[in-house]
Design an enzyme around this catalytic site. Structure first.
Site, PDB file in Angstrom:
ATOM      1  N   CYS A 133       0.834  -1.210   0.000  1.00  0.00           N
ATOM      2  CA  CYS A 133       0.000   0.000   0.000  1.00  0.00           C
ATOM      3  C   CYS A 133       0.866   1.257   0.000  1.00  0.00           C
ATOM      4  CB  CYS A 133      -0.913  -0.006   1.225  1.00  0.00           C
ATOM      5  SG  CYS A 133      -1.920   1.474   1.371  1.00  0.00           S
ATOM      6  N   CYS A 136      -0.409   4.061   2.354  1.00  0.00           N
ATOM      7  CA  CYS A 136      -0.169   3.825   3.790  1.00  0.00           C
ATOM      8  C   CYS A 136       1.300   4.036   4.138  1.00  0.00           C
ATOM      9  CB  CYS A 136      -0.539   2.395   4.177  1.00  0.00           C
ATOM     10  SG  CYS A 136      -2.029   1.780   3.421  1.00  0.00           S
ATOM     11  N   ASP A 137       2.186   3.576   3.269  1.00  0.00           N
ATOM     12  CA  ASP A 137       3.594   3.465   3.668  1.00  0.00           C
ATOM     13  C   ASP A 137       4.562   4.363   2.889  1.00  0.00           C
ATOM     14  OD1 ASP A 137       2.822   1.503   5.468  1.00  0.00           O
ATOM     15  OD2 ASP A 137       3.028  -0.090   3.990  1.00  0.00           O
TER      16      ASP A 137
END
Ligand code: NAP
Length: 320
Positions: A133, A136-137
């Site tokens: 992701c 997200c990261d």
């Protein structure tokens, strides 16, 4: 035991659309959100191809869908379904850790999850350099060199997004042509931070001190194996339907997607399915929304016919 007319399993675009439609049909649906509220769309950084939504994050879109469904009475429970029992027909049992629901109709919109590479080091370094992701990261890879694995829409879209953070991105693809849509390909080929490593697979992910340091690559044409330094490995190689609850319960195709008829009905009468758990082909927000609409309308029609048949049977009994 909580009696319901309609229980919806999953809270992505298909589930929230089914909630909107069944709520507007006065069926007072309950949505059991599942492990990730909003499904795969939620962590998507930018949605550009859902008509009527000119652009924005997946979270924004999902919040709009949730609010719209709730406005008409849908209830959204941040809970996870642990088991189902469809064996005796309607009403169906759906259990979470907290509640046992008894539902006249069920709409399954449990979606899909990222496919894993299945190579040594992948599990060990997930969250320590291996990610599924970008939204997200991505932030954690500011100023770093990373690789993206895959050649579809997700891989190329995420590679483009990750250029905001990484200094350089190599897209590692097992063939020499991309599956991604033309517009994304054009942007990626033109991007100064993105290079491609063709006809190549990642065979192993290596690291030191709990962090990824390199990947072992194999060129599928020449057989050459080499160690390639990188600090991040983003894997976007497709999805698997979230079908664990339904194995041996609902009919599936050879890839594990639920089989539905033209009315989105599964192999069990009164259980409907929509979105990526039953869609091996299209997998767009727009198609999931369409399928969620169809499943909700079909469930409404099925429930109305069932109620009418039950009333007629009761009437016959009274007269007999
Ligand atoms: P996808 O289209 O199935 O692409 C998966 C990619 O990973 C393919 O390039 C495939 O290679 C590669 N791959 C699969 N298994 C692999 C393995 N074991 N090792 C190495 N490479 C592997 O999946 P996706 O990109 O996640 O997209 C899924 C669906 O969502 C698609 O229908 C897509 O159109 C849609 N989507 C749309 C958008 C959008 O903005 N329109 C964004 C994201 C996703 P091959 O090409 O050789 O098969």
């Amino acid at each position: 035991m909580q009696r319901e007319k309609v229980v919806i399993i999953g809270s992505g675009p298909a589930g929230l659309t089914a909630a909107l439609y069944t709520a507007r049909a006065n069926l007072n649906p309950v949505v059991i959100a599942g492990p990730q509220f909003g499904g795969q769309v939620a962590p998507t950084h930018e949605i550009e191809n859902y008509p009527g939504f000119p652009g924005g994050s997946g979270t924004e879109l999902i919040e709009i869908m949730k609010g719209q469904a709730e406005r008409f009475g849908a209830r959204i429970e941040m809970d996870v379904v642990l088991s189902v029992d469809f064996s005796a027909g309607s009403p169906f049992t759906v259990r979470t850790g907290n509640v046992e629901y008894l539902a006249d109709a069920v709409i399954v919109t449990a979606g899909a999850s990222p496919r894993l590479l299945g190579v040594p080091g992948e599990a060990e370094y997930t969250g320590r350099g291996v990610s599924y992701c970008g939204t997200c990261d991505g932030f954690f890879f500011r100023g770093k060199r990373i690789v993206v694995v895959g050649g579809g829409d997700s891989a190329i879209k995420e590679a483009l997004f990750l250029t905001k953070f990484a200094t350089h991105i190599d897209v590692i693809h097992r063939r020499d042509t991309l599956r991604a849509e033309a517009e994304l390909q054009k942007r990626a080929f033109a991007h100064e931070k993105i290079d491609f490593i063709w006809n190549t697979v990642v065979e192993r992910i290596d690291g030191a001190n709990g962090k990824v340091t390199s990947v072992q690559l194999r060129n599928l044409q020449t057989g050459e194996v080499r160690q390639y330094p990188t600090e991040g490995v983003f894997i976007f190689i497709g999805h698997e339907p979230n079908n664990a609850l339904f194995k041996g319960v609902l009919a599936m195709d050879e890839h594990g997607y639920l089989i539905t008829d033209r009315h989105m009905m599964t192999s069990v009468e009164g259980v409907f399915a929509a979105g990526e758990i039953q869609d091996p082909i299209w997998k767009q927000v727009a198609t999931s929304v369409g399928q969620g609409t169809a499943a909700a309308m079909a469930a409404e029609e099925w429930l109305a016919k069932r109620e009418a048949a039950m009333a007629a049977a009761q009437e016959r009994q009274k007269q007999a």
